[in-house]
Design a protein around this motif. Structure first.
Motif, PDB file in Angstrom:
ATOM      1  N   PRO A  68      36.834  64.710  74.140  1.00 56.98           N
ATOM      2  CA  PRO A  68      34.959  66.489  74.629  1.00 56.98           C
ATOM      3  C   PRO A  68      34.648  65.881  76.106  1.00 56.98           C
ATOM      4  O   PRO A  68      34.590  67.027  76.263  1.00 56.98           O
ATOM      5  N   GLY A  69      34.969  65.565  76.600  1.00 56.69           N
ATOM      6  CA  GLY A  69      34.573  65.017  78.060  1.00 56.69           C
ATOM      7  C   GLY A  69      35.770  66.265  78.473  1.00 56.69           C
ATOM      8  O   GLY A  69      35.661  66.918  79.802  1.00 56.69           O
ATOM      9  N   TYR A  70      36.751  65.476  78.473  1.00 57.85           N
ATOM     10  CA  TYR A  70      37.917  66.369  78.613  1.00 57.85           C
ATOM     11  C   TYR A  70      37.704  67.499  78.679  1.00 57.85           C
ATOM     12  O   TYR A  70      38.360  68.293  79.695  1.00 57.85           O
ATOM     13  N   LYS A  71      37.673  68.407  77.722  1.00 58.16           N
ATOM     14  CA  LYS A  71      37.303  69.587  77.428  1.00 58.16           C
ATOM     15  C   LYS A  71      36.929  70.069  78.369  1.00 58.16           C
ATOM     16  O   LYS A  71      36.738  71.631  78.660  1.00 58.16           O
ATOM     17  N   THR A  72      35.523  69.972  78.840  1.00 58.80           N
ATOM     18  CA  THR A  72      34.183  69.949  79.327  1.00 58.80           C
ATOM     19  C   THR A  72      34.387  70.165  80.599  1.00 58.80           C
ATOM     20  O   THR A  72      34.184  71.453  81.144  1.00 58.80           O
ATOM     21  N   ASN A  73      35.050  69.261  80.982  1.00 57.59           N
ATOM     22  CA  ASN A  73      35.325  68.996  82.300  1.00 57.59           C
ATOM     23  C   ASN A  73      36.613  69.666  82.963  1.00 57.59           C
ATOM     24  O   ASN A  73      36.589  70.794  84.448  1.00 57.59           O
ATOM     25  N   ASN A  74      37.502  70.320  81.882  1.00 55.66           N
ATOM     26  CA  ASN A  74      38.813  70.659  82.324  1.00 55.66           C
ATOM     27  C   ASN A  74      39.328  72.054  81.759  1.00 55.66           C
ATOM     28  O   ASN A  74      40.200  71.458  80.625  1.00 55.66           O
ATOM     29  N   ARG A  75      38.592  72.733  81.659  1.00 60.78           N
ATOM     30  CA  ARG A  75      38.260  74.074  80.950  1.00 60.78           C
ATOM     31  C   ARG A  75      39.635  74.147  80.697  1.00 60.78           C
ATOM     32  O   ARG A  75      40.287  75.576  79.732  1.00 60.78           O
ATOM     33  N   HIS A  76      40.384  74.874  82.072  1.00 62.04           N
ATOM     34  CA  HIS A  76      41.584  75.353  82.333  1.00 62.04           C
ATOM     35  C   HIS A  76      43.118  74.420  82.981  1.00 62.04           C
ATOM     36  O   HIS A  76      43.864  75.899  82.934  1.00 62.04           O
ATOM     37  N   ARG A  77      42.742  73.310  82.680  1.00 58.42           N
ATOM     38  CA  ARG A  77      44.123  72.211  83.161  1.00 58.42           C
ATOM     39  C   ARG A  77      44.226  72.207  81.709  1.00 58.42           C
ATOM     40  O   ARG A  77      43.459  70.867  81.433  1.00 58.42           O
ATOM     41  N   PRO A  78      45.912  72.488  81.121  1.00 65.45           N
ATOM     42  CA  PRO A  78      46.147  71.338  80.262  1.00 65.45           C
ATOM     43  C   PRO A  78      46.395  70.088  80.369  1.00 65.45           C
ATOM     44  O   PRO A  78      46.439  69.309  81.129  1.00 65.45           O
ATOM     45  N   LEU A  79      46.066  69.608  79.150  1.00 70.49           N
ATOM     46  CA  LEU A  79      46.508  67.520  79.017  1.00 70.49           C
ATOM     47  C   LEU A  79      47.184  67.475  79.223  1.00 70.49           C
ATOM     48  O   LEU A  79      48.205  67.948  78.316  1.00 70.49           O
ATOM     49  N   LYS A  80      47.592  66.554  79.887  1.00 72.89           N
ATOM     50  CA  LYS A  80      49.516  66.559  79.546  1.00 72.89           C
ATOM     51  C   LYS A  80      49.157  64.643  79.553  1.00 72.89           C
ATOM     52  O   LYS A  80      48.158  63.561  80.079  1.00 72.89           O
ATOM     53  N   VAL A  81      50.976  63.997  78.514  1.00 68.22           N
ATOM     54  CA  VAL A  81      50.547  63.240  77.848  1.00 68.22           C
ATOM     55  C   VAL A  81      51.845  62.443  78.280  1.00 68.22           C
ATOM     56  O   VAL A  81      52.441  63.171  78.144  1.00 68.22           O
ATOM     57  N   TRP A  82      52.295  61.781  78.387  1.00 71.48           N
ATOM     58  CA  TRP A  82      53.371  60.669  78.633  1.00 71.48           C
ATOM     59  C   TRP A  82      53.465  59.390  77.378  1.00 71.48           C
ATOM     60  O   TRP A  82      52.558  58.132  77.903  1.00 71.48           O
ATOM     61  N   SER A  83      54.348  59.476  75.642  1.00 70.13           N
ATOM     62  CA  SER A  83      54.494  57.897  75.493  1.00 70.13           C
ATOM     63  C   SER A  83      55.715  57.783  76.231  1.00 70.13           C
ATOM     64  O   SER A  83      57.114  58.279  76.303  1.00 70.13           O
ATOM     65  N   ALA A  84      55.558  56.418  76.860  1.00 67.19           N
ATOM     66  CA  ALA A  84      56.582  56.035  77.441  1.00 67.19           C
ATOM     67  C   ALA A  84      57.953  54.774  77.310  1.00 67.19           C
ATOM     68  O   ALA A  84      58.226  54.898  77.715  1.00 67.19           O
TER      69      ALA A  84
END
Length: 282
Positions: A100-116
């Motif tokens: 929820p906080g990520y979406k509020t603060n980063n409306r136009h930047r895709p979330l990037k995740v690494w399963s290492a």
């Protein structure tokens, strides 16, 4: 002579093989792991026509075997079992605290995740389900997932996304319907991740210990590196965690396994929840 029985590994062969794995991959294999190696390698040794481990090791470390079979042996040794939604507290934290906080603060930047250390894919597909369920309820929201492992065999299995039905039996029905296809053959109890979701994950082979420049992005928001550090000694754990910090955005989160921690290490992370750490590296 070809044998069809179970082969016991002599101490010299165990020492040679375990030393190689530790030296090349940072994975500890104490004497207590000898029976595990025997169970994982027995079929491979016999299939190549050897009746003991000494000639088998001479072959896989020789010119021909090093190319043809050594990578397969490493795959057998380093493969570890995993499950969908393993350590569910991590995914609850994502849904309730982070996203929820990520979406509020980063409306136009895709979330990037690494399963290492993705093994056979259960972890990255679990991450995908969590993010996709959040996306459906919180449009617009975009994400990308990179998954890596040291084992080419498990990476191929993850890419295929095929699992026996019992592996997903504990999942809620709406997740089964949304993300899995059942086999059309009644005698086949397998399911497969739907193709539109399989293609959302990119796979790469990565050695976390020795790949100084890992073939992945340098700016992830989340890194999952769970239940792999336990196979390294303390100094290697610290080295890997510091390396991962370089691939996380400042403030990004690192997820470790339930029996792993950064306690006693000099690393740029602050714990925000059990086995969840925020990157303080600038």
């Amino acid at each position: 002579m070809y044998s069809s029985g179970f082969l016991k590994m002599d101490d010299a062969s165990f020492e040679k093989l375990s030393s190689f794995i530790t030296r090349q991959y940072g994975i500890k294999l104490p004497a207590a792991k000898k029976s595990m190696l025997e169970s994982r390698l027995n079929k491979k040794v016999l299939s190549l026509g050897f009746d003991s481990y000494q000639p088998f090791l001479a072959y896989i470390f020789g010119k021909e075997g090093r190319v043809k079979e050594l990578p397969n042996v490493v795959d057998l040794i380093t493969t570890n079992k995993t499950d969908f939604f393993r350590e569910p507290g991590h995914f609850e934290y994502l849904t309730q605290n982070f996203l929820p906080g990520y979406k509020t603060n980063n409306r136009h930047r895709p979330l990037k995740v690494w399963s290492a250390a993705c093994s056979t894919g259960e972890e990255p597909y679990t991450i995908l389900m969590v993010l996709e369920e959040f996306r459906k309820a919180n449009l617009p929201f975009c994400y990308s997932i990179t998954a890596s492992d040291i084992s080419t065999r498990t990476l191929q299995a993850a890419y295929q996304g095929i699992y026996s039905y019992d592996r997903i039996s504990m999942l809620p029905d709406h997740l089964k319907r949304s993300y899995f296809l059942k086999s059309k053959d009644p005698a086949n109890s397998c399911v497969r991740i739907k193709p539109e979701y399989r293609k959302k994950i990119s796979y790469k082979r990565v050695n976390l210990v020795y790949d100084l420049d890992m073939p992945v992005s340098m700016s992830f928001d989340l890194i999952f590196c769970r239940n792999v550090l336990i196979y390294f000694d303390k100094s290697t754990q610290e080295k890997v965690i510091n390396r991962l910090a370089r691939y996380l955005r400042p403030g990004g989160l690192l997820f470790l396994g339930h029996s792993e921690s950064t306690l006693g290490m000099t690393v740029p992370f602050k714990q925000v929840s059990p086995t969840i750490y925020r990157n303080t590296y600038e």
